[in-house]
Design a protein around this motif. Structure first.
Motif, PDB file in Angstrom:
ATOM      1  N   ILE A 133     -15.554  10.872   8.360  1.00 11.86           N
ATOM      2  CA  ILE A 133     -15.795  11.361   9.722  1.00 11.86           C
ATOM      3  C   ILE A 133     -17.239  11.830   9.856  1.00 11.86           C
ATOM      4  N   MET A 134     -17.711  12.529   8.820  1.00 14.03           N
ATOM      5  CA  MET A 134     -19.078  13.037   8.876  1.00 14.03           C
ATOM      6  C   MET A 134     -20.073  11.887   8.883  1.00 14.03           C
ATOM      7  N   PHE A 138      -9.692  10.476   4.374  1.00 18.67           N
ATOM      8  CA  PHE A 138     -11.075  10.287   4.796  1.00 18.67           C
ATOM      9  C   PHE A 138     -12.035  10.803   3.739  1.00 18.67           C
ATOM     10  N   THR A 162       0.850  -1.198   0.000  1.00 18.68           N
ATOM     11  CA  THR A 162       0.000   0.000   0.000  1.00 18.68           C
ATOM     12  C   THR A 162       0.876   1.235   0.000  1.00 18.68           C
ATOM     13  N   LEU A 163       0.287   2.313   0.424  1.00 19.91           N
ATOM     14  CA  LEU A 163       0.975   3.598   0.374  1.00 19.91           C
ATOM     15  C   LEU A 163       2.351   3.552   1.010  1.00 19.91           C
ATOM     16  N   LEU A 166      -9.401   0.920   8.327  1.00 22.28           N
ATOM     17  CA  LEU A 166      -8.672   0.129   7.328  1.00 22.28           C
ATOM     18  C   LEU A 166      -8.614   0.879   5.998  1.00 22.28           C
ATOM     19  N   MET A 179     -16.297  18.676   3.478  1.00 24.67           N
ATOM     20  CA  MET A 179     -16.892  17.831   4.502  1.00 24.67           C
ATOM     21  C   MET A 179     -18.313  17.472   4.125  1.00 24.67           C
ATOM     22  N   VAL A 180     -18.947  18.398   3.444  1.00 25.94           N
ATOM     23  CA  VAL A 180     -20.366  18.264   3.164  1.00 25.94           C
ATOM     24  C   VAL A 180     -20.589  18.559   1.697  1.00 25.94           C
ATOM     25  N   MET A 195      -8.502   6.793  -5.483  1.00 26.13           N
ATOM     26  CA  MET A 195      -7.492   5.802  -5.128  1.00 26.13           C
ATOM     27  C   MET A 195      -7.935   4.400  -5.542  1.00 26.13           C
ATOM     28  N   ASP A 213      -9.254  22.231   8.903  1.00 30.92           N
ATOM     29  CA  ASP A 213      -9.752  21.210   7.979  1.00 30.92           C
ATOM     30  C   ASP A 213     -10.986  20.509   8.532  1.00 30.92           C
ATOM     31  N   LEU A 260     -16.036  21.470  10.699  1.00 33.24           N
ATOM     32  CA  LEU A 260     -17.444  21.065  10.794  1.00 33.24           C
ATOM     33  C   LEU A 260     -17.633  19.820  11.660  1.00 33.24           C
ATOM     34  N   ALA A 271      -5.325   2.265   3.959  1.00 42.85           N
ATOM     35  CA  ALA A 271      -4.970   1.885   2.604  1.00 42.85           C
ATOM     36  C   ALA A 271      -4.883   3.087   1.674  1.00 42.85           C
ATOM     37  N   THR A 272      -5.711   4.104   1.909  1.00 42.79           N
ATOM     38  CA  THR A 272      -5.749   5.212   0.958  1.00 42.79           C
ATOM     39  C   THR A 272      -5.174   6.499   1.526  1.00 42.79           C
ATOM     40  N   ASN A 279     -14.443  22.639   3.428  1.00 44.60           N
ATOM     41  CA  ASN A 279     -13.291  21.838   3.067  1.00 44.60           C
ATOM     42  C   ASN A 279     -13.696  20.408   2.724  1.00 44.60           C
ATOM     43  N   ASN A 338     -17.264  12.901   3.686  1.00 47.67           N
ATOM     44  CA  ASN A 338     -16.074  12.550   4.431  1.00 47.67           C
ATOM     45  C   ASN A 338     -16.477  11.467   5.413  1.00 47.67           C
ATOM     46  N   LEU A 353     -20.132  10.535  12.364  1.00 43.49           N
ATOM     47  CA  LEU A 353     -20.830  11.411  13.306  1.00 43.49           C
ATOM     48  C   LEU A 353     -22.328  11.387  13.075  1.00 43.49           C
TER      49      LEU A 353
END
Lengths: 165, 457
Positions: free
Chosen positions: B114-115, B172, A114-115, B164, B55-56, B180, A137, A140, B168-169, B53, B112, B118
């Motif tokens: 993370i979003m 997020f 991988t990377l 995971l 996110m949405v 990727m 970054d 939100l 790998a990439t 950025n 994203n 959440l």
């Protein structure tokens, strides 16, 4: 040196995580869990995430685990009150967990391609950089997570409140 | 984005109303707030944006789903006044529902990982609590605990999957992950495969697809009926919107990884849901199994992966939510006045209350997918989208499943016309009368003129 430390911490983390599951006495489980958290905090330090390591120890090993211990002691749980699972359930759980582990180990063994690991900035885990990422970054998600906490808080109050008759 | 702010403000107003002493006014305030957020949401139509950025992402897809969910919540708030007049925690109930709606909003607009996490957590935690909101009832407590334990376990899978995929990439961001995956199209690392499959397990749990559906019947039956109505409409729609968005926008580059598994999940869900529903004597539990089987049909839309898939998913979610909320409103009336959730309590309803039995008829026909109701075209669009992508065998299973479905929906209809009428008459107040009329007419209108919604997104 770092490599040996890594292996030692990993061994400690896995062993104490196993002991959390295996030990009969809930208080012992919690104490082993604290050990696991310390080992993981050590990993964070190895990854240059010093701030995260400190927070992890303070919040998890400190606050949350103490809560855990209090709850267990207040409910007076001990080895006798531990519900006994059936034999077949244990076998099934072991098989299912074992298969998952085999898959994941297989996944990570072939993950070498991988990377490429980029050269690390050894300041990356400091509060200054973390704050920049968090407030620029990930602005939100940072704000949205306050709603998550609010929900949990409102819920705790609601469930704990006395019914008005 | 304004919608998110309006809803958050509304949630805070709910919490403050207890201190400031205007909680008697809260019901109208929440309704007005929902209308306001509906309007601000519609203003984003054809006016997409990437915010904060990356996110949405607000696009027509998210606006359509958000509009649907706010609309259903509005109807839901009208049909469950009892839930909100409980003196000890009415404001908390309002606040939790509004916050849950915020969670669904995050789930349909995320760009994203993370979003996504959440959003799912905000929605789930609010629901764990709401499922246990009938504090003195043992079944409600059981439902909450079961849902909480199983849900946290599924969340663990989701997080592990995200970790995971991040490993790998290195990102997020959905667009970055997607590029990727498509760059290394031929030899995706095993980490990506494991990550995608784990996220699929978590999302299949959230939409209650077999074999991750075991929590659903108990939770749906144990939770207060109004909450079950919310779970099987708004929550299911949100979970599917997120599922579709994640798999189509991000993982569509390599369907070979996940399509076969999802195919099995879909077929299994349709069969298990429909066949088990046949054996239920409790109306609420039957609706729970029916909602499991509908999840199976909606998974077909994700498998279809073509132009018409997103609008057919939208149509299905609309048709299903409208009919389902009608069915739950009827159940609420019947169980409130006869004191039982059993199918028995519908016996002889046609003679006593022709109006109520007529709307029950429409709801059941629509859930079964029989023309001229919305359910028929919903199934038609999904099946045709899936056939275009070559899933003929799966569609045949789905058709078989809906034939089994007809059997148990018709059991309700037969019960309506049974002569052994119980003495107690079921009264319907004006609010419910209007509400049921509107939802039934909507189900019929979508069945007669499906073009209104079909090509929307």
């Amino acid at each position: 040196m770092t490599l040996y430390l890594f292996y030692f911490l990993s061994f400690l983390a896995v062993l104490s995580a196993l002991m959390v599951v295996v030990s009969k006495n809930p208080v012992h489980s919690v104490l082993y869990l604290i050990m696991t958290f310390f080992a993981i905090a050590g990993h964070y330090v190895l990854l240059n995430a010093q701030f995260l390591a400190a927070v992890h120890v303070i919040v998890y090993a400190g606050a949350i685990m103490v809560l855990f211990l209090y709850v267990i002691m207040m409910l007076n749980l001990n080895a006798d009150t531990e519900p006994q699972k059936g034999k077949w359930l244990r076998v099934a759980a072991t098989v299912a967990g074992g298969i998952l582990m085999v898959v994941l180990v297989g996944a990570l063994r072939s993950a070498a391609d991988t990377l490429p690991v980029t050269a690390h900035d050894n300041q990356i885990g400091m509060i200054k950089n973390l704050g920049k990422v968090l407030y620029k970054d990930f602005m939100l998600p940072f704000e949205i997570s306050s709603i998550l906490f609010l929900v949990a808080m409102v819920g705790a109050v609601m469930l704990g409140k006395k019914e008005i008759k | 984005m304004t919608t998110l702010i309006v809803l958050s403000a509304l949630g805070l107003v709910c919490l403050f109303s207890e201190i400031l002493g205007f909680r008697k006014l809260l019901h109208p305030i929440v309704l007005i707030g929902l209308l306001a957020s509906f309007v601000t949401n519609l203003m984003d139509w054809n006016n997409g944006a990437h915010l904060f950025n990356e996110m949405v992402v607000i696009d027509n897809y998210s606006v359509a789903f958000m509009g649907l969910m706010i609309g259903i919540t509005f109807i839901w708030c009208l049909m469950s006044p009892d839930f909100f007049t409980e003196p000890s925690s009415e404001t908390d109930h309002f606040a939790l529902i509004v916050f849950a709606l915020i969670g669904t909003m995050v789930m349909v607009t995320f760009a994203n990982m993370i979003m996504l996490f959440l959003g799912i957590e905000i929605l789930s935690i609010a629901l764990y609590i709401l499922a246990g909101s009938h504090k003195t009832k043992l079944s409600s407590n059981e439902a909450a605990l079961k849902y909480f334990l199983m849900g946290s376990f599924a969340t663990g899978f989701l997080l592990f999957g995200i970790a995971l995929i991040y490993g790998a990439t290195g990102s997020f961001n959905l667009a970055a992950i997607s590029s990727m995956i498509s760059e290394h199209h031929e030899q995706n690392s095993v980490m990506i495969v494991a990550g995608i499959l784990m996220m699929m397990i978590a999302l299949a749990f959230k939409v209650s697809a077999a074999p991750f559906h075991f929590w659903a019947p108990d939770v749906y039956q144990g939770a207060p009926t109004v909450i079950t109505a919310f779970m099987s409409t708004v929550v299911k729609t949100a979970a599917f919107a997120a599922f579709y968005r994640l798999f189509i926008h991000t993982f569509s580059a390599s369907p070979a990884i996940w399509a076969p598994t999802l195919m099995i999940i879909s077929g299994l869900t349709i069969l298990v849901g429909n066949i088990t529903a046949v054996y239920q004597t409790n109306f609420k539990r039957m609706l729970a199994y029916s909602s499991i089987s509908h999840a199976g049909y909606m998974v077909l839309a994700i498998l279809a992966m073509n132009q018409s898939a997103s609008s057919s998913l939208m149509f299905y979610a609309t048709a299903y939510s409208i009919s389902s909320i009608t069915a739950f409103a009827i159940l609420l009336l019947v169980s409130h006045q006869t004191g039982s959730d059993e199918i028995r309590s519908f016996n002889g309803l046609a003679k006593q209350n022709p109006f109520l039995s007529a709307v029950t008829l429409v709801a059941m026909l629509s859930l079964a997918g029989i023309p001229p109701t919305a359910g028929f075209f919903a199934k038609y669009y999904i099946f045709s989208a899936a056939i275009q992508n070559g899933y003929l065998g799966l569609v045949l299973i789905a058709i078989l499943g809906s034939l089994i479905g007809v059997f148990y929906y018709f059991r309700i209809i037969i019960a309506l016309f049974k002569s052994e009428s119980e003495e107690k008459e079921i009264k319907v107040n004006t609010l419910f009368r209007v509400l049921l009329l509107v939802t039934s007419l909507a189900a019929l209108a979508l069945g007669i003129a499906p073009g209104m919604l079909a090509g929307l997104i």
